[in-house]
Design a protein around this motif. Structure first.
Motif, PDB file in Angstrom:
ATOM      1  N   THR A  27       0.817  -1.210   0.000  1.00 40.45           N
ATOM      2  CA  THR A  27       0.000   0.000   0.000  1.00 40.45           C
ATOM      3  C   THR A  27       0.854   1.264   0.000  1.00 40.45           C
ATOM      4  O   THR A  27       0.329   2.362  -0.179  1.00 40.45           O
ATOM      5  CB  THR A  27      -0.937   0.028   1.220  1.00 40.45           C
ATOM      6  OG1 THR A  27      -0.160  -0.189   2.411  1.00 40.45           O
ATOM      7  CG2 THR A  27      -2.006  -1.039   1.113  1.00 40.45           C
ATOM      8  N   GLY A  28       2.162   1.094   0.164  1.00 43.88           N
ATOM      9  CA  GLY A  28       3.052   2.236   0.016  1.00 43.88           C
ATOM     10  C   GLY A  28       2.940   2.863  -1.364  1.00 43.88           C
ATOM     11  O   GLY A  28       3.232   4.044  -1.544  1.00 43.88           O
ATOM     12  N   ALA A  29       2.491   2.079  -2.353  1.00 44.96           N
ATOM     13  CA  ALA A  29       2.309   2.597  -3.709  1.00 44.96           C
ATOM     14  C   ALA A  29       1.206   3.641  -3.757  1.00 44.96           C
ATOM     15  O   ALA A  29       1.175   4.482  -4.665  1.00 44.96           O
ATOM     16  CB  ALA A  29       1.990   1.453  -4.668  1.00 44.96           C
ATOM     17  N   MET A  30       0.279   3.594  -2.805  1.00 44.13           N
ATOM     18  CA  MET A  30      -0.748   4.628  -2.692  1.00 44.13           C
ATOM     19  C   MET A  30      -0.297   5.741  -1.760  1.00 44.13           C
ATOM     20  O   MET A  30      -0.377   6.923  -2.088  1.00 44.13           O
ATOM     21  CB  MET A  30      -2.057   4.040  -2.139  1.00 44.13           C
ATOM     22  CG  MET A  30      -2.862   3.226  -3.086  1.00 44.13           C
ATOM     23  SD  MET A  30      -4.549   2.947  -2.465  1.00 44.13           S
ATOM     24  CE  MET A  30      -4.247   2.255  -0.836  1.00 44.13           C
ATOM     25  N   ALA A  31       0.176   5.361  -0.580  1.00 50.87           N
ATOM     26  CA  ALA A  31       0.393   6.331   0.495  1.00 50.87           C
ATOM     27  C   ALA A  31       1.571   7.270   0.243  1.00 50.87           C
ATOM     28  O   ALA A  31       1.456   8.484   0.435  1.00 50.87           O
ATOM     29  CB  ALA A  31       0.582   5.591   1.817  1.00 50.87           C
ATOM     30  N   VAL A  32       2.714   6.720  -0.164  1.00 49.15           N
ATOM     31  CA  VAL A  32       3.923   7.549  -0.273  1.00 49.15           C
ATOM     32  C   VAL A  32       3.823   8.571  -1.408  1.00 49.15           C
ATOM     33  O   VAL A  32       4.075   9.768  -1.186  1.00 49.15           O
ATOM     34  CB  VAL A  32       5.186   6.682  -0.389  1.00 49.15           C
ATOM     35  CG1 VAL A  32       6.420   7.566  -0.512  1.00 49.15           C
ATOM     36  CG2 VAL A  32       5.317   5.756   0.813  1.00 49.15           C
TER      37      VAL A  32
END
Length: 204
Positions: free
Chosen positions: A96-101
């Protein structure tokens, strides 16, 4: 108690349902792979579209709320970040780092963001520990794109480490030290950290 892993299959089916002329309702069910939090054993369950939408909505709201709290933090100089013209490569490890960062970076005014391993499918592109041996591709991409910085996160995005513009590692253990040095330079005082923190924090 069940931990949902919203993988490729579910994401694709939800997209099809949402784009169709058929109204979404609670009767649509899709299989979701997951892991029982008590036994640790893999399981597959059927969830309806309402449950999926609710889970996604909660996740997105949590990300948005966290980004807002970052932007409102008095020690975060959004104007300085925006004016710096940073180019940043993010290794999201297919989490989900692909969304959050990227969302956080965009909110801070970073326009040039390159994301690698950006498929949120739960299949991690490499060993998830953010250690130098596992981040050679990120180092290569930072050099290739002549980026200012590389950012790697772990699967649940509660840890990160940096890659410098020359492709070298800025060790995970130094991130807290760097932040402490920055904050204490503006507001001297006591600090609190856990026992696993590097002694360099005490030296600062």
């Amino acid at each position: 108690v069940f931990n949902l892993l919203l993988g490729e299959r579910v994401a694709e089916e939800v997209k099809i349902f949402a784009g169709s002329a058929v109204p979404l309702d609670q009767r649509i069910e899709v299989p979701v792979r997951g892991r029982d939090l008590l036994s640790g054993l893999p399981r597959e369950i059927l969830v309806n579209d309402g449950q999926i939408r609710e889970a996604l909505s909660r996740s997105i709201k949590a990300i948005v709320d966290h980004i807002k709290s970052i932007l409102e933090n008095k020690w975060v100089d959004v104007k300085a970040v925006r004016n710096a013209g940073f180019s940043i490569v993010v290794d999201a490890i297919n989490s989900t780092g692909a969304m959050a960062v990227p969302a956080m970076l965009k909110a801070m005014g970073v326009e040039n963001i390159i994301v690698i391993n950006d498929e949120i499918n739960g299949r991690f592109a490499h060993n998830p520990e953010p250690l130098p041996d596992h981040l050679t591709e990120l180092s290569r991409q930072v050099l290739f794109h002549k980026a200012s910085l590389g950012i790697a996160v772990d699967p649940d995005v509660d840890r990160l480490c940096f890659v410098c513009d020359d492709g070298s590692m800025f060790g995970e253990e130094y991130t807290l030290v760097a932040v402490a040095d920055y904050v204490l330079g503006k507001h001297p005082g006591n600090t609190v950290s856990n026992l696993s923190s590097t002694r360099a924090l005490r030296d600062i």
